[in-house]
Design an enzyme around this catalytic site. Structure first.
Site, PDB file in Angstrom:
ATOM      1  N   HIS A 162      -2.412  -6.290   8.072  1.00 41.36           N
ATOM      2  CA  HIS A 162      -3.713  -6.950   7.984  1.00 41.36           C
ATOM      3  C   HIS A 162      -4.515  -6.788   9.262  1.00 41.36           C
ATOM      4  O   HIS A 162      -3.961  -6.618  10.354  1.00 41.36           O
ATOM      5  CB  HIS A 162      -3.520  -8.431   7.662  1.00 41.36           C
ATOM      6  CG  HIS A 162      -3.115  -8.648   6.229  1.00 41.36           C
ATOM      7  ND1 HIS A 162      -3.995  -8.455   5.188  1.00 41.36           N
ATOM      8  CD2 HIS A 162      -1.935  -9.009   5.674  1.00 41.36           C
ATOM      9  CE1 HIS A 162      -3.364  -8.705   4.044  1.00 41.36           C
ATOM     10  NE2 HIS A 162      -2.107  -9.038   4.306  1.00 41.36           N
ATOM     11  N   GLU A 201       3.558 -17.262   6.784  1.00 44.31           N
ATOM     12  CA  GLU A 201       3.383 -16.493   5.536  1.00 44.31           C
ATOM     13  C   GLU A 201       2.413 -15.369   5.874  1.00 44.31           C
ATOM     14  O   GLU A 201       2.419 -14.888   6.998  1.00 44.31           O
ATOM     15  CB  GLU A 201       2.896 -17.415   4.407  1.00 44.31           C
ATOM     16  CG  GLU A 201       1.823 -18.411   4.804  1.00 44.31           C
ATOM     17  CD  GLU A 201       0.535 -18.233   4.034  1.00 44.31           C
ATOM     18  OE1 GLU A 201       0.510 -17.466   3.059  1.00 44.31           O
ATOM     19  OE2 GLU A 201      -0.455 -18.854   4.418  1.00 44.31           O
ATOM     20  N   CYS A 231      14.466  10.390 -10.240  1.00 41.00           N
ATOM     21  CA  CYS A 231      13.028  10.085 -10.231  1.00 41.00           C
ATOM     22  C   CYS A 231      12.448  10.226  -8.836  1.00 41.00           C
ATOM     23  O   CYS A 231      11.333  10.690  -8.658  1.00 41.00           O
ATOM     24  CB  CYS A 231      12.770   8.669 -10.734  1.00 41.00           C
ATOM     25  SG  CYS A 231      13.332   8.365 -12.407  1.00 41.00           S
TER      26      CYS A 231
END
Lengths: 412, 484
Positions: free
Chosen positions: B52, B344, B409
């Protein structure tokens, strides 16, 4: 290291790849290579130890390993080259196949490539079942591999979601190994597997099949503790108030198969959004010249016998291609009404006899399949029944075609 | 022999692991206690994986300081720890005049926080930056980025371990006593003694805080559900696309590309009481479907390969129920405790800045002696799939295990799985291998490779079938053998 030249590289040594290889050899093509990622040839049949294979192809009933052994034996007898434990990791342009193995990176320049990679199972994530993510939730084929190939028991107290064939076969298998299979739930109002499996795998063992039911919640923090099941309405949405809780430590998912076409996409093979397999013509050739596909990589089959037969048909065309025969232009498209899921092939030339393989989207009784060109019916086939679980095969001769107009297949 | 630690950290999420790594720069006997079987099993591994920028947090808050500081240094961090990271930039999109007002407000706030390069852009520019993004206009945030949260957390913990920190997994703390000038920490397995305790317990930070004698914190759990989309969809997307924030700076459901080329759609935000309820729910899935298509225009239902959820531990004011800033504190009445509560989002971005502040708190009381053998460099597992053909050939020639594809995959080889199975933290659940290699994360979700991985763990770690765990203690995979 420069690439090794091959006439035909077959990707996958399962039923489709083996049948294609044997038939190619019989048609005089000798420079063939099968690349198989497992330790042995045979593909998924290695873990299908139940019987019921071969009734169409060999007129007798065989187990999966017995069925594939017949082809592996032929491959050996005919001296067809194959490499096991070699995983194809890329197909580059100009039909270059790159495979990884413990011996190194192997590169092949192929004149023709046969895509025979089979299919994979649809997962819990793909159908977004609500709830937590404990252990004990297995795809049916994965559970089958654990039990039949790895001597590993996945659980004791079992619920099965989806009435696909592998799910029903696993219901019987788990029961025979001492697990309690409580029920099979199917969201559709009809079973998605074959009638014989409902009889032999569920009814014979008193395992109930609930149609129009689905799981609305998976419970358990570490190991699976239980599920909630609800009835669904016509739009397949859960009906509030119909929820029932079941305790279980194992949930087996048999919710469909998806052709495995990641390698095909890497080389710009165009896929059919309905089958998730390649769009092919009557020669099983994709939109990329020299790349062909058959078996479950093309569309999911009901019986392995039809996989073999399809691959054998493919081999005829690949042999012509290798021998320099120009395959005819295929510009007649085949479309369907909403009741038919798809057809294989999706386009034809009109210059050859051909066979259409297809599936209906819902069950029909006393019905007629009509093949039309410009609103004119060119062939009608009457059927006592047509089930989504069973493929339909309709042969057409080139003389039956009225023009070079597109073809439409309808059922009513 | 009695083992007394200088520092015990409770919790091996990204913050606990970063704190451990920063303490390992000094001569301290340090240990980490974790209730799960591996690092990042809760909030740290269940998020969008975004670095962020720091434009939504109150100026001067610990959150804003740590986000801006952590953002600026991440190239260096990623290089030291050998983890995938890309400074992609981010688009915060809008459709209405109200959205425009929100973007203007947060641009001003971001600039006050020291976020550089914020720019309002028109639709044409928006489409040039990422043609898959929805929106009529946007704020472009060039300093945002994406990282792999598992690998970051694992790398911090491994680097700490390599520099001498002990990790104890499956050790949930159930009680803490202070005796003889030491803390005695009772876990479900053992008692650990230490001079200092650092609370990095995330969702359980208020509970641990109370055990330590600091009452009064309330953690609210806000669950966010996500969809994971196939790499087929991921190739359209260049950078995270977020909706304009609400008045408090909260974002709705967004779309984020991952370092591996998938796309995450989410998270939702629902208040939950049960901090272990990682279930996904039908109404939220419906929201994700519609919001996903708003953020990411080429969204297709059939590209969804998985869903998951995470829970954000928000510290909330008991009276007003409003979320509060991160807490990082020491208290005179509770000596030798450093208490981190309510960490958080942006926890990934803030982990190392928080860790440095934690070390500084201890340093206020005691001198620290540098650990001269500290090595900030940690090597990750080389990804075979990302190498050139030449390097691939060389790898197989040196170690044939690179030629054995375990996960088809994601093209993960046996050599990579073996390195993961023998990780230095000693953890070996199926999920531990998954988070270290990506095996089972592809579109078949382990249909092909899980049997192989289970077998490799069995062989390499000499385990019985029933001892193979999927993720948590008790998540046994198998009953045993079919036949003896």
């Amino acid at each position: 290291m420069s690439a090794i030249k091959k006439d035909v590289v077959i990707i996958g040594g399962g039923p489709a790849g083996l049948a294609a290889a044997v038939q190619l050899r019989k048609k005089g093509i000798s420079d063939i290579l099968i690349l198989e990622r497992e330790k042995q040839l045979g593909g998924i049949l290695r873990q299908c130890i139940h019987d019921g294979f071969g009734l169409t192809r060999f007129k007798e009933t065989l187990s999966g390993p017995e069925y594939s052994q017949r082809f592996s034996d032929e491959v050996e007898k005919l001296g067809i080259e194959y490499i096991t434990e070699a995983t194809v990791i890329d197909i580059a342009s100009d039909k270059k196949v790159i495979s990884a193995s413990r011996k190194g990176l192997l590169e092949y320049d192929a004149k023709a490539i046969v895509l025979a990679m089979g299919c994979r199972e649809r997962t819990r994530g793909a159908i977004s079942i609500p709830g937590t993510r404990p252990s004990g939730v297995y795809n049916a084929g994965v559970a089958q591999s654990y039990i039949n190939l790895h001597n590993t028991m996945v659980g004791k107290d079992v619920i099965i979601l989806g009435s696909g064939d592998i799910g029903m076969i696993m219901a019987r298998r788990l029961t025979l190994e001492g697990a309690k299979v409580k029920a099979v739930f199917e969201i559709q109002p009809y079973p998605s597997g074959l009638p014989r499996n409902i009889e032999q795998c569920l009814n014979d063992y008193g395992i109930p099949l609930y149609l129009s039911h689905t799981i609305t919640k998976i419970k358990g923090h570490s190991r699976l503790e239980g599920i909630t099941v609800a009835q669904v309405d016509r739009n397949l949405k859960p009906i509030p108030g119909t929820e029932t809780d079941y305790s279980c430590d194992t949930l087996i998912l048999s919710v469909g198969l998806i052709p495995e076409n990641e390698l095909s996409l890497a080389v710009s093979v165009e896929l059919d959004n309905r089958t998730k397999g390649a769009l092919v013509d009557e020669n099983y050739q994709t939109n990329v010249e020299g790349i062909f596909a058959a078996g479950n990589v093309l569309h999911v089959h009901d019986l392995v016998d039809f996989v073999s037969l399809e691959a054998e048909n493919l081999a005829e065309a690949v042999a012509e291609y290798i021998n320099g025969v120009k395959l005819p232009e295929c510009s007649i498209n085949i479309t369907t009404d909403a009741n038919i899921g798809y057809t294989i092939p999706q386009r034809i030339s009109g210059e050859k006899d051909f066979k259409l393989s297809m599936r209906v989207r819902k069950p029909f009784k006393n019905c007629e399949v009509k093949i039309l060109q410009k609103d004119e019916v060119i062939k009608t086939v009457k059927l006592k029944k047509a089930l989504p679980a069973e493929m339909l095969h309709i042969k057409l001769e080139k003389t039956q075609l009225k023009s070079l107009e597109d073809i439409k297949v309808v059922i009513a | 022999m009695r083992q007394i630690y200088d520092v015990i950290i409770i919790g091996a999420g990204v913050v606990g692991s970063a704190v451990a790594r920063e303490f390992s720069r000094y001569k301290l006997r340090t240990a980490v206690l974790e209730k799960e079987l591996d690092v990042c099993r809760e909030t740290s591994g269940r998020n969008s994986g975004v670095l962020h920028a720091g434009f939504t947090y109150k100026t001067g808050s610990l959150r804003a300081q740590c986000a801006v500081e952590g953002n600026a240094e991440f190239e260096k961090v990623a290089e030291e720890l050998d983890i995938p990271f890309k400074r992609t930039g981010k688009l915060v999109i809008g459709f209405t005049e109200e959205h425009m007002q929100s973007l203007l407000k947060f641009k001003t706030l971001g600039e006050a926080n020291g976020v550089k390069g914020l720019e309002l852009i028109n639709k044409q520019r928006l489409e040039a930056l990422d043609s898959s993004a929805g929106g009529e206009f946007a704020m472009y945030v060039p300093s945002s980025g994406i990282l792999n949260p598992f690998e970051y957390n694992i790398a911090l913990a491994e680097n700490a371990k390599q520099n001498g920190v002990d990790f104890y997994f499956n050790n949930e703390v159930i009680g803490i006593k202070r005796e003889e000038e030491l803390y005695k920490i009772q876990t479900v397995q053992n008692i650990y003694e230490t001079r200092w305790v650092v609370n990095c317990a995330g969702l359980n930070s208020a509970v641990v805080s109370t055990m330590l004698g600091i009452d009064g914190y309330t953690i609210g759990g806000f669950k966010g559900e996500y969809f994971v989309m196939d790499k087929k969809a991921g190739k359209y997307m260049n950078m995270p696309v977020y909706p304009a924030p609400d008045s408090k700076g909260g974002f709705g459901i967004h779309a984020t590309p991952t370092m591996d080329g998938n796309i995450l759609i989410g998270p939702s935000s629902e208040f939950v009481e049960d901090f272990e309820d990682y279930g996904v729910t039908p109404p939220v899935m419906e929201d994700l479907l519609s919001e996903g298509a708003t953020m990411f225009k080429p969204f297709r239902r059939e590209d969804i390969i998985r869903s998951f959820s995470g829970i954000r531990p928000k510290l909330i004011d008991k009276e007003t129920r409003q979320p509060l800033d991160f807490v990082l504190e020491t208290r005179d009445e509770v000596p030798y405790v450093i208490n981190l509560v309510g960490i958080e989002s942006p926890g990934l971005t803030s982990a190392l800045p928080l860790a440095r502040r934690t070390v500084a708190k201890l340093n206020e009381k005691e001198d620290l002696i540098p650990n001269e053998s500290f090595n900030p460099i940690r090597k990750g597992i080389l990804r075979f799939a990302e190498q050139s053909t030449e390097v691939k050939k060389k790898l197989i020639a040196e170690d044939p295990n690179y030629g054995e594809i375990i996960c088809r995959c994601e093209t993960i080889t046996k050599a990579e799985v073996l390195q993961a199975v023998h990780n230095c933290l000693g953890v070996d659940s199926i999920m531990s291998i998954k988070n270290r290699t990506r095996a089972t994360m592809g579109r078949c979700q382990g249909g092909y490779c899980e049997t192989r991985i289970a077998e490799i763990i069995q062989e390499e770690k000499k385990k019985k079938r029933k001892e193979i765990m999927q993720s948590t203690a008790g998540s046994y995979m198998f009953e045993g053998t079919v036949r003896d």
